[in-house]
Design an enzyme around this catalytic site. Structure first.
Site, mmCIF file in Angstrom:
data_model
loop_
_atom_site.group_PDB
_atom_site.id
_atom_site.type_symbol
_atom_site.label_atom_id
_atom_site.label_comp_id
_atom_site.label_asym_id
_atom_site.label_seq_id
_atom_site.Cartn_x
_atom_site.Cartn_y
_atom_site.Cartn_z
ATOM 1 N N HIS A 293 2.051 3.700 -9.150
ATOM 2 C CA HIS A 293 1.886 2.255 -9.349
ATOM 3 C C HIS A 293 3.057 1.679 -10.152
ATOM 4 C CE1 HIS A 293 -1.882 2.393 -7.381
ATOM 5 N NE2 HIS A 293 -2.512 3.073 -8.323
ATOM 6 N N ASP B 242 0.828 -1.204 0.000
ATOM 7 C CA ASP B 242 0.000 0.000 0.000
ATOM 8 C C ASP B 242 0.869 1.264 0.000
ATOM 9 O OD1 ASP B 242 -2.372 1.379 -0.012
ATOM 10 O OD2 ASP B 242 -2.736 1.203 2.150
ATOM 11 N N GLY B 243 0.313 2.353 -0.537
ATOM 12 C CA GLY B 243 0.986 3.651 -0.456
ATOM 13 C C GLY B 243 1.550 4.174 -1.767
ATOM 14 N N ASN B 244 1.235 3.499 -2.874
ATOM 15 C CA ASN B 244 1.742 3.998 -4.170
ATOM 16 C C ASN B 244 1.201 5.388 -4.481
ATOM 17 O OD1 ASN B 244 2.899 1.491 -4.457
ATOM 18 N ND2 ASN B 244 1.424 0.745 -5.986
ATOM 19 N N ARG C 294 -12.082 2.210 -8.307
ATOM 20 C CA ARG C 294 -11.223 3.380 -8.537
ATOM 21 C C ARG C 294 -11.497 3.976 -9.926
ATOM 22 N NH1 ARG C 294 -5.445 2.526 -5.544
ATOM 23 N NH2 ARG C 294 -6.319 1.822 -3.567
ATOM 24 N N ASN D 22 -10.857 -2.632 -5.594
ATOM 25 C CA ASN D 22 -10.086 -1.650 -6.369
ATOM 26 C C ASN D 22 -10.720 -1.343 -7.737
ATOM 27 O OD1 ASN D 22 -6.864 -2.788 -5.051
ATOM 28 N ND2 ASN D 22 -8.105 -1.049 -4.396
ATOM 29 N N ARG E 244 0.130 7.747 -2.350
ATOM 30 C CA ARG E 244 0.748 8.769 -1.493
ATOM 31 C C ARG E 244 2.186 9.044 -1.920
ATOM 32 N NH1 ARG E 244 -1.483 5.856 3.780
ATOM 33 N NH2 ARG E 244 -2.131 4.401 2.138
#
Ligand code: IPE
Ligand code: IPE
Ligand code: MG
Length: 251
Positions: A46, A29-31, A80, A77, A33
């Site tokens: 990503h 997780d965190g791509n 999105r 997902n 941000r």
């Protein structure tokens, strides 16, 4: 089906004789941000996240981890923005087409966990090809959870059992596990989540019953070899009890 407490003590790595988890699962997780912090698009995040995967597989393999499961795209997902979903599909396709050969040479066995039917025919073919090519490899098992959801996995297992005509008294843990996407794999010993969130987000709901959790604020594209070592060191210090009383505590 619960593993014995010492089952994970499968050998040494650069961490010395510390117990190494047999199966590590990662919520990457965190791509978004990571990209935001650099003024880049989420898709750039990503891409950076996907590029990080290769070194992480190597690092876990070097430490003696035998199964590595990466959560790359959840059943949620799909909600999105279309452009982001498209970019994630494209990146998986590229990764599978460009990386399989090298991973194969390194002895990596690739497996897909999740729904297959909603992926494009081209992506399905690429995945099938890499699963087929690598199926005899034994260095490390790489499971890519893509269009994966824990609830969906359990539902499809129940449906499969019902359509096989399984009787209620025949239903047990082993039978259900045999119908999960993870059939034949040991439960995860360690689940790592990057980017600081403290939630499971529909990942391996059944299999995580006795997994150890580790979270780090580090965003996925920045999660490197040093972080792998930190997570494994934290794991080695955990005392796993599986609901029992540790021998030293019996009086
Ligand atoms: C993880 O990064 C990748 C996927 C969920 C596909 P995110 O895209 O969730 O990154 P954040 O959480 O927005 O930072
Ligand atoms: C979990 O991350 C899914 C993957 C890493 C593939 P999310 O970013 O989708 O999770 P939430 O929405 O923060 O719970
Ligand atoms: Mg996220």
């Amino acid at each position: 089906m619960t593993p014995a407490p010492d089952k994970d003590a499968n050998g040494a790595s650069s961490l010395g004789a510390a117990p190494v988890p047999t199966h590590v699962a990662v919520i990457m997780d965190g791509n978004g941000r990571w990209a935001n912090g650099r003024g880049l698009s989420r898709s750039d995040g990503h891409r950076a996240g996907t590029e990080n995967i290769r070194r992480i597989i190597r690092a876990f393999a070097q430490h003696g981890v035998k199964h590595l499961t990466l959560y790359a795209f959840s059943t949620e997902n799909w909600e999105r923005p279309t452009e982001e979903v498209g970019a994630l599909m494209e990146l998986l396709g590229e990764a599978v087409r460009n990386e399989t050969e090298l991973l194969h040479k390194e002895g990596v066995r690739i497996r897909h966990l999740g729904r297959f039917d909603r992926l494009s025919p081209r992506l399905q073919r690429a995945i099938q090809k890499s699963v087929e090519l690598t199926k005899r490899n034994t260095h490390i098992n790489l499971n890519v959870a893509f269009d994966y959801g824990g609830r969906e996995e359990i539902l499809q297992a129940v449906r499969a059992m019902l359509s096989d005509g399984v009787r209620p008294d025949e239903v047990n843990e082993g039978l259900l596990e045999g119908h999960l996407y993870t059939a034949g794999l040991p439960d995860p010993d360690l689940i790592i989540r990057t980017a600081g969130e403290m939630r499971i987000s529909n990942f391996l709901l059944w299999q995580a019953a006795y997994a150890e959790y580790y979270t780090t604020p580090t965003l996925w594209p920045d999660f490197g070899e040093g972080e792998v070592e930190l997570a494994l060191t934290a794991y080695a210090q955990r005392q796993r009890r599986f609901g029992r009383v540790a021998p030293a505590e019996v009086r």
